[in-house]
Design a protein around this motif. Sequence first.
Motif, PDB file in Angstrom:
ATOM      1  N   PHE A  61      31.487  38.342  35.396  1.00 56.59           N
ATOM      2  CA  PHE A  61      32.582  37.637  36.727  1.00 56.59           C
ATOM      3  C   PHE A  61      34.204  37.730  35.776  1.00 56.59           C
ATOM      4  CE2 PHE A  61      35.587  34.060  35.551  1.00 56.59           C
ATOM      5  CZ  PHE A  61      35.931  33.537  37.532  1.00 56.59           C
ATOM      6  N   ASN A 107      37.577  27.793  49.164  1.00 58.57           N
ATOM      7  CA  ASN A 107      36.959  27.630  48.069  1.00 58.57           C
ATOM      8  C   ASN A 107      35.660  29.171  47.630  1.00 58.57           C
ATOM      9  OD1 ASN A 107      36.708  27.698  45.335  1.00 58.57           O
ATOM     10  ND2 ASN A 107      36.711  25.482  45.404  1.00 58.57           N
ATOM     11  N   ASP A 108      36.359  30.039  46.258  1.00 55.65           N
ATOM     12  CA  ASP A 108      34.936  31.255  46.470  1.00 55.65           C
ATOM     13  C   ASP A 108      35.045  30.730  44.965  1.00 55.65           C
ATOM     14  OD1 ASP A 108      37.140  32.852  45.615  1.00 55.65           O
ATOM     15  OD2 ASP A 108      36.567  33.802  46.707  1.00 55.65           O
ATOM     16  N   GLY A 109      35.997  30.943  44.177  1.00 53.92           N
ATOM     17  CA  GLY A 109      35.376  30.334  42.510  1.00 53.92           C
ATOM     18  C   GLY A 109      36.570  31.326  42.405  1.00 53.92           C
ATOM     19  N   LEU A 110      36.776  32.416  42.945  1.00 56.63           N
ATOM     20  CA  LEU A 110      37.352  33.877  42.323  1.00 56.63           C
ATOM     21  C   LEU A 110      38.356  34.081  42.864  1.00 56.63           C
ATOM     22  CD1 LEU A 110      34.111  35.938  43.609  1.00 56.63           C
ATOM     23  CD2 LEU A 110      34.800  35.226  41.341  1.00 56.63           C
ATOM     24  N   THR A 159      34.744  26.204  36.519  1.00 56.19           N
ATOM     25  CA  THR A 159      35.363  25.888  37.760  1.00 56.19           C
ATOM     26  C   THR A 159      34.074  26.629  39.086  1.00 56.19           C
ATOM     27  OG1 THR A 159      37.115  25.393  37.082  1.00 56.19           O
ATOM     28  CG2 THR A 159      36.510  25.522  39.102  1.00 56.19           C
ATOM     29  N   TYR A 160      34.327  27.898  38.213  1.00 56.09           N
ATOM     30  CA  TYR A 160      33.084  29.387  39.649  1.00 56.09           C
ATOM     31  C   TYR A 160      32.314  29.062  39.471  1.00 56.09           C
ATOM     32  CZ  TYR A 160      30.499  33.463  39.969  1.00 56.09           C
ATOM     33  OH  TYR A 160      29.860  34.104  41.015  1.00 56.09           O
ATOM     34  N   HIS A 193      26.592  26.761  46.678  1.00 59.52           N
ATOM     35  CA  HIS A 193      25.855  28.435  46.858  1.00 59.52           C
ATOM     36  C   HIS A 193      24.131  28.036  46.059  1.00 59.52           C
ATOM     37  CE1 HIS A 193      29.150  29.683  49.014  1.00 59.52           C
ATOM     38  NE2 HIS A 193      29.874  29.579  48.100  1.00 59.52           N
ATOM     39  N   HIS A 249      31.728  25.578  41.229  1.00 57.42           N
ATOM     40  CA  HIS A 249      31.970  25.966  42.887  1.00 57.42           C
ATOM     41  C   HIS A 249      29.849  26.505  43.465  1.00 57.42           C
ATOM     42  CE1 HIS A 249      33.079  27.616  46.330  1.00 57.42           C
ATOM     43  NE2 HIS A 249      32.503  28.923  46.369  1.00 57.42           N
ATOM     44  N   PRO A 286      40.703  33.740  36.809  1.00 53.12           N
ATOM     45  CA  PRO A 286      40.638  31.943  36.604  1.00 53.12           C
ATOM     46  C   PRO A 286      39.623  32.185  35.715  1.00 53.12           C
ATOM     47  CG  PRO A 286      39.471  33.791  38.759  1.00 53.12           C
ATOM     48  CD  PRO A 286      40.294  34.155  37.961  1.00 53.12           C
ATOM     49  N   GLU A 308      34.596  41.288  36.818  1.00 51.94           N
ATOM     50  CA  GLU A 308      34.953  41.347  38.845  1.00 51.94           C
ATOM     51  C   GLU A 308      36.124  40.944  38.610  1.00 51.94           C
ATOM     52  OE1 GLU A 308      35.153  39.782  42.911  1.00 51.94           O
ATOM     53  OE2 GLU A 308      35.825  39.134  41.224  1.00 51.94           O
ATOM     54  N   ARG A 309      36.738  40.194  38.044  1.00 50.35           N
ATOM     55  CA  ARG A 309      38.066  39.775  37.993  1.00 50.35           C
ATOM     56  C   ARG A 309      39.015  41.131  38.084  1.00 50.35           C
ATOM     57  NH1 ARG A 309      39.745  37.241  41.839  1.00 50.35           N
ATOM     58  NH2 ARG A 309      38.049  38.001  42.866  1.00 50.35           N
TER      59      ARG A 309
END
Lengths: 691, 68
Positions: B48, A78-81, B28-29, B37, B32, B24, B51-52
């Motif tokens: 984000f 899981n890395d959220g991406l 949620t990201y 982290h 996470h 996504p 990047e996606r």
Amino acid sequence: MSLSNSFWRQLPWLLLALIGACALGVVALRRGEAVNAIWLVMAAVSLYLVAYRYYSLFIARRVMQLDPLRATPAVTHNDGLDYVPTNKHVLFGHHFAAIAGAGPLVGPVLAAQMGYLPGTLWLIAGVVLAGAVQDFMVLFISTRRDGRSLGEIVREEMGPVAGTIALFGCFLIMVIILAVLSLIVVKALADSPWGMFTVIATVPIATFMGLYMRYLRPGRIGEISLIGVVLLLGSIWLGGAIAADSYWAEVFTFSGVQITWMLIGYGFVAAVLPVWLILAPRDYLSTFLKIGTIVALAIGIIIVMPELKMPATTQFIDGNGPVWKGSLFPFLFITIACGAVSGFHALIASGTTPKLLASEGHMRYIGYGGMLMESFVAIMAMVAAAVIEPGIYFAMNSPAAIVGADAVSVAATVSSWGFVITPEALESVARDIGETTILARAGGAPTLAVGIAQILHSALPSFNSMAFWYHFAILFEALFILTAVDAGTRAGRFMLQDLLGNFAPALRRTDSWLANILATAGCVALWGYLLYQGVVDPLGGINTLWPLFGISNQMLAAIALMLATVVLIKMKRQQYIWVTLLPTLWLLLCTTVASLQKIFHTDPGIGFVALASRYQTALEKGQLLAPASSSSEMQHIIFNAWTNTALSVLFLLVVFSILFYALRTGLHAWRSPVRSDRETPPIPLPAETAS
Amino acid sequence: MIWERIVRTGRLLRQAAHLMVGQPDYDTYVAHMRAQHPDREPMSYEAFFRERQQARYGGGKGRPVRCC
């Protein structure tokens, strides 16, 4: 007690199976009176549900032995991406949007020349026993290997040579897909100012959306897509005004060859532009429009309950049909392709989907269920093709070389086959959909658009005209085909760089401009060449390219299923290999017979070598054979026939070398007393997620 | 009760529409990143998104974004 309990639980499914069987009986056995499309839909849906309930459950429990407590890559990485455990319905939408494309829409339309029955039967049987099994198995295999891609898994399980051959096969297939999809667009837009205007209008609309999302309000997908859809609908309306105006209609009228060059130029330029500018925004439009149209079509069919005008079977099951030549076996199966079994799905099921799977327990719904949904789309395409008057269907899809080029001769020829139609009726349909002609519009997209327009127009009679819906349907198909051309050229470029990198390592560098441009140009040149030969082919092009596409797609499916069989043997689940082995054998049989016939058949309408030698002999005698009208056109036909022969031989080589490696690995693993597959070791689901 | 269900379904539909085009869920990201982290600052929504987008369409091996 438990027996009666389980009996009561099975009862609804038994009833559903009975309903499905009865509906199928109506579809198959009623002769001489019109069959309602609802029977077809009912038969398909109930049989899908029963197969889902029993067969896919059997595969999940016994063959795969799925373990909902085993962590999936989405959980462990899981890395959220890229790796995110995702709600199963959300993931279903993602997976379905990725696998649904033009293939399941076009295949059934072309297959309808044999009547709706043969194609429908294969769509149902094929998906339940082969297509959905393939998607499900590949998803399972990839999920158990950290979401690795098909090529990587073949390499790991069957050796590096097999891996490279599979990669080469994928690249070939990609090139053929791009060529045949572009050909469909060209056939739909040639001499159609309305269609051409709306498709050209998507470029500034997408660019505006791209800039808006990049600079004005970054990342607001919802609002800009809504604006985009409104602008698109506006462009369809404006296109109607343009087609009605004599000056502007002239400006936007292009021949097939002109559109081909535009597409080739566009493919090259688009593939080197930044992705956020055109590709991404147009993909948003095409994805949402695709899902919306599929839903609208399903609702439309249920509301309108149209009657099927096409007979259950036509005389063309003998193999002499005008749309494509070849007998029911193997060419019906090759023509239907994606809606029943699609090899390309193996790339999706081993791509993003396994990295988003929250639990192994969702795999059945997404892998098997997603493919059932795709097959349902193909059933709707079959309905759309069969609700059109058969006379109109054949007038649209037969090449001029067979039926003639003007309405009078086309109507006469098609009527002589028993599908009575008048020249006036042909012209009136053309007027209804806002076009000057509907003749020689092979390729499936225009036929499907007429069918969709009929259904949607009768569902909402007061809202807009047939012509609006026709061009809406053309635009919706052209949009996602153009997106596929753009994205496919990029993907093909990387594949080509990877393949050529084996010989010249400098070409593998994706940051080098020179390598990028060379590989992009190479990729565009390959599909562009095939597209061009298809467009100028006096025989119509589709009847050559579509079978090649079908063969390549089914071969990729055979490769994926061979891999699945090898993996099952390696897992020591030999008693269940029939699940993948039977569809593998069927696909190998179909594709081998089809390629051999395409090469060696003595009928020049089917066999490439016979075609080449027939024109060669005539050329040496100084004769011209119709439809060629000059010796250079004769040369052209001969050269194309040899190119297509070479492609068929290449496909055979690819599939048989993979078969060789599969047999070698499979036999070796069969003798081994222990498991030898390369699954990643199981990790139990963390306690907080399991609860 | 029923209102909660509607809101939940609406959120799922929105997530599905976004994921169909390769985006996504941002929340949620962030969740996470905060949980796993805490030392790293999560990307802003704009970063984000970009990047996606690049990851989905920018190509690379095994990234065919669609089917025939």
